[in-house]
Every structure is written in C-alpha cells, then in structure tokens.
Scaffold this motif. Structure first.
Motif, PDB file in Angstrom:
ATOM      1  N   GLY A 103       0.834  -1.211   0.000  1.00 44.44           N
ATOM      2  CA  GLY A 103       0.000   0.000   0.000  1.00 44.44           C
ATOM      3  C   GLY A 103       0.860   1.249   0.000  1.00 44.44           C
ATOM      4  O   GLY A 103       0.944   1.965   0.996  1.00 44.44           O
ATOM      5  N   SER A 106       0.371   7.532  -0.871  1.00 43.19           N
ATOM      6  CA  SER A 106       1.048   8.809  -1.117  1.00 43.19           C
ATOM      7  C   SER A 106       2.567   8.695  -1.106  1.00 43.19           C
ATOM      8  O   SER A 106       3.264   9.610  -1.537  1.00 43.19           O
ATOM      9  N   GLU A 124       1.704  -1.099  -4.787  1.00 45.54           N
ATOM     10  CA  GLU A 124       0.434  -0.365  -4.821  1.00 45.54           C
ATOM     11  C   GLU A 124      -0.465  -0.990  -5.883  1.00 45.54           C
ATOM     12  O   GLU A 124      -0.026  -1.275  -6.989  1.00 45.54           O
ATOM     13  N   GLY A 152      -0.897  -6.648  -3.329  1.00 38.64           N
ATOM     14  CA  GLY A 152      -0.178  -6.890  -2.079  1.00 38.64           C
ATOM     15  C   GLY A 152      -0.536  -8.196  -1.392  1.00 38.64           C
ATOM     16  O   GLY A 152       0.250  -8.683  -0.570  1.00 38.64           O
ATOM     17  N   LEU A 224      -7.565  -4.049  -0.824  1.00 39.50           N
ATOM     18  CA  LEU A 224      -8.468  -4.403  -1.931  1.00 39.50           C
ATOM     19  C   LEU A 224      -8.117  -5.771  -2.494  1.00 39.50           C
ATOM     20  O   LEU A 224      -6.941  -6.085  -2.718  1.00 39.50           O
TER      21      LEU A 224
HETATM   22  N1  SAM Z   1       1.225   3.960   3.125  1.00 40.12           N
HETATM   23  C1  SAM Z   1       0.274   4.881   2.571  1.00 40.12           C
HETATM   24  C2  SAM Z   1       0.661   6.313   2.793  1.00 40.12           C
HETATM   25  O1  SAM Z   1       1.598   6.584   3.562  1.00 40.12           O
HETATM   26  O2  SAM Z   1       0.068   7.198   2.159  1.00 40.12           O
HETATM   27  C3  SAM Z   1      -1.092   4.573   3.100  1.00 40.12           C
HETATM   28  C4  SAM Z   1      -2.071   4.558   2.004  1.00 40.12           C
HETATM   29  S1  SAM Z   1      -3.703   3.978   2.257  1.00 40.12           S
HETATM   30  C5  SAM Z   1      -4.067   3.963   3.952  1.00 40.12           C
HETATM   31  C6  SAM Z   1      -3.629   2.269   1.805  1.00 40.12           C
HETATM   32  C7  SAM Z   1      -3.103   2.008   0.398  1.00 40.12           C
HETATM   33  O3  SAM Z   1      -3.160   0.593   0.140  1.00 40.12           O
HETATM   34  C8  SAM Z   1      -3.886   2.676  -0.717  1.00 40.12           C
HETATM   35  O4  SAM Z   1      -3.018   3.412  -1.518  1.00 40.12           O
HETATM   36  C9  SAM Z   1      -4.495   1.509  -1.490  1.00 40.12           C
HETATM   37  O5  SAM Z   1      -4.674   1.764  -2.870  1.00 40.12           O
HETATM   38  C10 SAM Z   1      -3.465   0.424  -1.230  1.00 40.12           C
HETATM   39  N2  SAM Z   1      -3.967  -0.941  -1.410  1.00 40.12           N
HETATM   40  C11 SAM Z   1      -5.202  -1.419  -1.128  1.00 40.12           C
HETATM   41  N3  SAM Z   1      -5.287  -2.722  -1.424  1.00 40.12           N
HETATM   42  C12 SAM Z   1      -4.065  -3.081  -1.914  1.00 40.12           C
HETATM   43  C13 SAM Z   1      -3.518  -4.309  -2.401  1.00 40.12           C
HETATM   44  N4  SAM Z   1      -4.238  -5.439  -2.456  1.00 40.12           N
HETATM   45  N5  SAM Z   1      -2.232  -4.311  -2.808  1.00 40.12           N
HETATM   46  C14 SAM Z   1      -1.470  -3.183  -2.754  1.00 40.12           C
HETATM   47  N6  SAM Z   1      -1.953  -1.988  -2.311  1.00 40.12           N
HETATM   48  C15 SAM Z   1      -3.213  -1.950  -1.904  1.00 40.12           C
END
Ligand code: SAM
Length: 228
Positions: A103, A106, A124, A152, A224
C-alpha cells in the motif's frame, strides 16, 4: 534523505517549500506523538524530517501536521501520523533492513522507512497512485529500491525474504504469501479485521514458528482484493 540544501533547491526549482513554519509544525506533531505514547527516538526523528505537507492533496495541505488521516487520490488516504509512527515502531527497523510495504499510497510511509535507512520495496494496487507516487518520490529525494504495481495479497516473492513487511490497509485475514516471504527473525505488521482492525505483529521465530501479538484497534481503508 532530505537535507537543508535539498529543501532549498526544492523551493526554488520545484516550487515545493519546506520552510521554518513547516518545521515548527512538524516539531509540534512530534510532541503530540510522544504524548500519545510513541517512544522510539529514531521513528520520531524520521517523522520530524519527512515533509508530510508535500505528500498531501492540495486541498488539505494546510492540515498536514494535524494528527489525522486525509484523502488522497483514488479514494484512498494518507495514514494518520500516529498510525504511521506506531506501525513503524512495531516493525523495529534497523539500518539496511529489507522492508516490503503493502500500500504505497502517497509514499509518506515509504519516506519514513527510507529515513530509517531501510531498503524499501513497496506495492500499490491502484495504477493512478502507483504512477503519481513513482514520479513524486524521486523528485523530493526519496529513492525506494523498487515500487511495484501489483496485488499486495501476493507480496513480492522475487525479492523475498524480507526483514519486515508492513501492510498499510486493513486486511480481512493474514495473507499466507506474506508469512512465507518473511525472513526468520522478521516481523509482519498488519492491521487485521473488517470494519475495525486489530494491529497485529507476527514474528517468524523459525522456519515454521510464527508468534503473534496484538496491539489495539485501528480503522484503515480496506486492503483491496480481486473483486474490488
Ligand atoms: N502507506 C500509505 C501512505 O503513507 O500514504 C497509506 C495509504 S492507504 C491507507 C492504503 C493504500 O493501500 C492505498 O493506496 C491503497 O490503494 C493500497 N492498497 C489497497 N489494497 C491493496 C492491495 N491489495 N495491494 C497493494 N496496495 C493496496
């Protein structure tokens, strides 16, 4: 790492300032995190260094040093600084550790890990964020080893094993590939649950020995899967 020289260059050429006002607000944020129980001085120093305002969407820049999550692109969030600090503390990163982040979002958590001297791989799943953050991080001097556009849940077997794996979205269960990709002695920090998640740390103490501990409740956007 962002040096004073680098932030000066940023302000002139890229129009992204990191001035005394931002630094003052960051220091206050660090004081807040200390009050909330963050103890690891290296983590606090990393939070004190990373210019969070540069990672925010334009509408929220003025709130960058409030201890809250905020919206970013693709209906996602930049995590609350306390959560970033706590997950990083629980990960127990040493300089040179190979860390997999699930994930990228940002890129803020990625930058905090880089400040600690980790070698960072980050996955991501949303192309919009992957592309945006891949361009943005090097612009401000942060160079993860590799940013990966992928799922992920599968981890990233090509570079396993990892000294640490950090999941920054709420996982309904612990994905088995992540356990398999941990080095012996490595730690997986993962919020587990549906509506509410329990911050869970799983340490691999032997090839087949995993020890699990829990550290309170959090609320994350969901990890996701295939169908969402
Ligand atoms: N580490 C990030 C930051 O510092 O901004 C937190 C971002 S947010 C809380 C969680 C992130 O996980 C999102 O960008 C989302 O798109 C990503 N995400 C969700 N499911 C995912 C998956 N199966 N594999 C990889 N990334 C995923």
């Amino acid at each position: 790492m962002i040096s004073d020289d680098y932030s000066f260059i940023l302000s002139i050429f890229v129009g992204m300032k990191d001035d005394f006002k931002h630094k003052g607000l960051r220091k206050k944020l660090v004081d807040t995190l200390k009050m909330k129980g963050i103890r690891d001085e290296r983590v606090l120093e990393a939070i004190n260094t990373v210019p969070r305002h540069l990672f925010m969407d334009s509408g929220f820049v003025g709130h960058a040093y409030v201890d809250k999550a905020f919206p970013i692109a693709a209906d996602q969030t930049i995590s609350q600084p306390y959560t970033v600090a706590r997950q990083t503390e629980l990960l127990e990163v040493d300089k040179g550790d190979k860390i997999l982040e699930i994930g990228t979002g940002s890129g803020y958590q990625t930058a905090v890990l880089l400040e600690l001297g980790a070698v960072v791989y980050s996955i991501e799943r949303q192309n919009e964020l992957f592309k945006k953050t891949s361009l943005f991080l090097p612009k401000i001097g942060y160079r993860p080893k590799k940013l990966i556009f992928g799922d992920g849940y599968q981890g990233y077997a090509e570079e396993a094993p990892y000294d640490g794996i950090i999941v920054t979205a709420g996982a309904p269960f612990v994905p088995k590939p992540l356990l398999a990709q941990l080095a012996v002695g490595g730690r997986l920090v993962i919020p587990v649950g549906e509506a509410v998640q329990v911050m869970t740390v799983i340490t691999r103490e032997g090839p087949k020995k995993f020890v699990r501990k829990e550290y309170g409740e959090y609320r994350f956007v969901p990890l996701l899967g295939d169908k969402n």
